[in-house]
Design a protein around this motif. Sequence first.
Motif, PDB file in Angstrom:
ATOM      1  N   VAL A  28       0.846  -1.189   0.000  1.00 45.63           N
ATOM      2  CA  VAL A  28       0.000   0.000   0.000  1.00 45.63           C
ATOM      3  C   VAL A  28       0.888   1.248   0.000  1.00 45.63           C
ATOM      4  N   GLY A  29       0.597   2.184  -0.892  1.00 47.23           N
ATOM      5  CA  GLY A  29       1.334   3.441  -0.911  1.00 47.23           C
ATOM      6  C   GLY A  29       0.834   4.355   0.183  1.00 47.23           C
ATOM      7  N   ILE A  30       1.535   4.420   1.293  1.00 44.11           N
ATOM      8  CA  ILE A  30       1.056   5.169   2.455  1.00 44.11           C
ATOM      9  C   ILE A  30       2.191   6.020   3.025  1.00 44.11           C
ATOM     10  N   THR A  31       1.883   7.276   3.311  1.00 41.79           N
ATOM     11  CA  THR A  31       2.849   8.211   3.878  1.00 41.79           C
ATOM     12  C   THR A  31       2.349   8.666   5.242  1.00 41.79           C
ATOM     13  N   GLU A  32       3.214   8.592   6.229  1.00 43.83           N
ATOM     14  CA  GLU A  32       2.847   8.977   7.589  1.00 43.83           C
ATOM     15  C   GLU A  32       3.155  10.451   7.816  1.00 43.83           C
ATOM     16  N   HIS A  33       2.185  11.183   8.380  1.00 41.63           N
ATOM     17  CA  HIS A  33       2.381  12.576   8.766  1.00 41.63           C
ATOM     18  C   HIS A  33       2.189  12.695  10.276  1.00 41.63           C
ATOM     19  N   GLU A  34       2.501  13.845  10.810  1.00 43.04           N
ATOM     20  CA  GLU A  34       2.414  14.021  12.255  1.00 43.04           C
ATOM     21  C   GLU A  34       0.999  13.795  12.773  1.00 43.04           C
ATOM     22  N   ASP A  35       0.001  14.231  12.009  1.00 37.57           N
ATOM     23  CA  ASP A  35      -1.385  14.120  12.496  1.00 37.57           C
ATOM     24  C   ASP A  35      -2.260  13.274  11.584  1.00 37.57           C
ATOM     25  N   GLY A  36      -1.666  12.395  10.789  1.00 37.65           N
ATOM     26  CA  GLY A  36      -2.485  11.566   9.925  1.00 37.65           C
ATOM     27  C   GLY A  36      -1.655  10.761   8.951  1.00 37.65           C
ATOM     28  N   VAL A  37      -2.329  10.205   7.947  1.00 34.21           N
ATOM     29  CA  VAL A  37      -1.644   9.443   6.899  1.00 34.21           C
ATOM     30  C   VAL A  37      -2.237   9.818   5.553  1.00 34.21           C
ATOM     31  N   GLU A  38      -1.440   9.630   4.525  1.00 35.42           N
ATOM     32  CA  GLU A  38      -1.888   9.838   3.149  1.00 35.42           C
ATOM     33  C   GLU A  38      -1.757   8.505   2.424  1.00 35.42           C
ATOM     34  N   ILE A  39      -2.856   8.017   1.891  1.00 37.20           N
ATOM     35  CA  ILE A  39      -2.871   6.728   1.196  1.00 37.20           C
ATOM     36  C   ILE A  39      -3.083   6.984  -0.285  1.00 37.20           C
ATOM     37  N   CYS A  40      -2.183   6.448  -1.102  1.00 33.99           N
ATOM     38  CA  CYS A  40      -2.241   6.680  -2.540  1.00 33.99           C
ATOM     39  C   CYS A  40      -3.155   5.667  -3.212  1.00 33.99           C
ATOM     40  N   GLY A  41      -3.741   6.066  -4.321  1.00 34.40           N
ATOM     41  CA  GLY A  41      -4.649   5.206  -5.067  1.00 34.40           C
ATOM     42  C   GLY A  41      -3.909   4.176  -5.898  1.00 34.40           C
TER      43      GLY A  41
END
Length: 289
Positions: A28-41
Amino acid sequence: NVIGARNLRLKECDRLRVLREELTKIGVGITEHEDGVEICGKKHPSYGPKPGIQRVLLDPHDDHRMAMCFGIFGLLHAGITVANPECTKKSYAQFFVDLIAVRKSSLPIVIVGMRGSGKSSLGRRLARALHLPHIDTDAVFEEKLGPVRAFVDTHGWDTFRMKEEEIVASSLIASRVISLGGGAVISPLTRERLKKHAIVIWLDARDGELIARIERSKRPALTDLPLKEEVQKLRAERTPMYQEVANIFVPATVPFSRQISFARGMLAKLIHTFDIPLQSLPSAACHLS
């Protein structure tokens, strides 16, 4: 994107970090941020199972919510195993049992039994417990064609049964709990459909309970006999039909308060007999069930 979720770092585990670490294992293309995550399609180049990985162990870090999340991924991707699934006991001990039941029972769950046995009540309660929609075919009939008593008085029982057969056929929708009228099993075509396309629960009740409930109902008599004799006659006639279609029997000795737990337990055992590929299920869930 999931934002404003910094508090997820302070749960049983750091859920944002664990999501990133574990979902990365399955591509899964997922990026961790300080207050959440971003998941790529799906179009993202990093999305999709990594080449050469046949089996993946996802570690929920002893967090019940993470175990549930990863269990759902296990339904979508072959080869996923969830470590320590027992941690779901904190909030939902039956989670993996119910998850397998949902996956395996895309067949509708149909409740049959004598008039007055409590099929509608059991259907509503079981549907709530399994988070599925409920259909009551008698209610569908009355919504479409009016009160049963008036319809039978005008058109007769044969026409009622024909219309009932059509309604039952159209109600056999995947992932539904369906309560049938007591006499729906009279139709040979309905019985064949139930045997091929449904999981059938037969709910029984004592004659005294049936009589008391029927006396309070607005349904027309089915024979010219006194009610007690009518119930005995219909039970003798219909019991073989209920036995023919039923996968699960809930006897009259099971108290009302235990009917749901009894039915769910029987469903959990029954699902192992259905021919559905287990590789589509999380192996930890299979072990639990």
